[in-house]
Design an enzyme around this catalytic site. Sequence first.
Site, PDB file in Angstrom:
ATOM      1  N   VAL A   1       0.846  -1.158  -0.195  1.00 61.17           N
ATOM      2  CA  VAL A   1      -0.006  -0.173   0.099  1.00 61.17           C
ATOM      3  C   VAL A   1       0.597   1.359  -0.157  1.00 61.17           C
ATOM      4  CG1 VAL A   1      -0.331   0.296   2.502  1.00 61.17           C
ATOM      5  CG2 VAL A   1      -2.201   0.895   1.100  1.00 61.17           C
ATOM      6  N   GLU A   2       2.147   1.131   0.133  1.00 56.41           N
ATOM      7  CA  GLU A   2       3.023   2.239   0.248  1.00 56.41           C
ATOM      8  C   GLU A   2       3.866   2.261  -1.156  1.00 56.41           C
ATOM      9  OE1 GLU A   2       4.616   3.444   3.907  1.00 56.41           O
ATOM     10  OE2 GLU A   2       3.801   1.559   4.753  1.00 56.41           O
TER      11      GLU A   2
END
Length: 333
Positions: free
Chosen positions: A143-144
Site C-alpha cells: 500500500v506504500e
Amino acid sequence: MSYQQPLKKVAAVSTLLGGLLILSQPLLASDGYYEDYADRFEPLPAIAPLPGDNSLTPEKIELGKMLFFEPRISSSGVISCATCHNPALGWTDRIPRATGHAGQVGERNTPTVLNSGFFDAQFWDGRAEDLEAQALGPIEAGVEMNMPLEEAIKRLKSFETYQQAFAEAYGAPDTITEENVARALASFQRTLNTPNSRFDRYLRGDLNALTEQEKRGMAAFADNGCTACHSGPALTDSNFHAIQVPGSTDEGRYGVTGDQGDMHRFKTPTLRNVAVTYPYFNNGGVAELDRAVQVMAREMLGREFDEQTIEDVVAFLHTLTGEMPDVAIPALP
C-alpha cells in the site's frame, strides 16, 4: 589621571553588576511556574541517541538523504519516503490517511519523522523497535512503495553514483545491501531533530520565552496528568495505550501481538511540532488541535476541559514547534 578615577569606575561597574544580579535572582522565583513545573519536562537534545552498530557519519547521512528522496526504489518510480514525509508539511503529509502505490489509501495517518530518533518504538503499533528496523518496511509495503527489496537493491546497483556513495559510506565496494540501506536511512532520519523551541528555551531558563497563557497551559497539561504518557524529551513514552478515537475501528497493537489486552492500543505520538503535524490520531480523524485536546481529555483522562483550559493547553502546545532541519533536496543520479 589619579588612581581614584579608575577605582571609582570599577566601583560603579561593580555596583551596576551587583544590582543586575539582585534583580535577576528573584526573576526565577517570580515566574510562578518554573520552579513547580520545569522539572516535569526535559528539553530536546540536538542529537538523538545512537545505536552501537550504526555510527553517524556525514557519508551515511548524505546517502540516507538521497535514498529518502529516491522514488525509483518504488515499483511505480514516483513514490519516495518524502512523498508522505514532506519537509514542507512538518515531515508528514497533512492528510487523514497516507496515500501510496496506485492511489491506495492506507489504514493510518502518516506520523512525522521529526525527532523519531528519540522514540523507543516505531509505527503506530510499535512493530519496529528502532529506525533501522523501520526503514525498509514502507519500501516493501504493497500500500506504500510496493517494491520487493531485491528489486530495490538491483535498481540502486545500476547507478554508478550510488555505487560510489555506498562505498564512501561503508568503506568498501559492493556494499549496496538491504542492511546498509536501512542504516543509511536511519542515519539521515536521526538528523531530523527540532531543538530550540520556545519551550526548550524556557526549560533552559529563558523565562520570557513563554507568555502567561502558555505557562498556564503548561501547568494544566502537567496537573491533569498528560505527562504520564507524554514524557521525555520527545514528549512520548513510546508505550501503548488504548484509545477509541472518532471514526476508528483499528485494532492497533493487537495486530502485532495477538494479545487481547493490546486491542486498540497505539503508541503515544510525540507532541513535538504537534501544531504543524495535523491531522491527529491513528486515523487522522481530527483536524483541529483544540478538538484533539478535547478528545484526549475525554478518552484518556475521563474529563471535560472548559474552554479556557483548552485554549491554554493549545497555546502551550504551539510552543513545542522547534527549528525545522535545514535540508536541501539532493540531486539524484
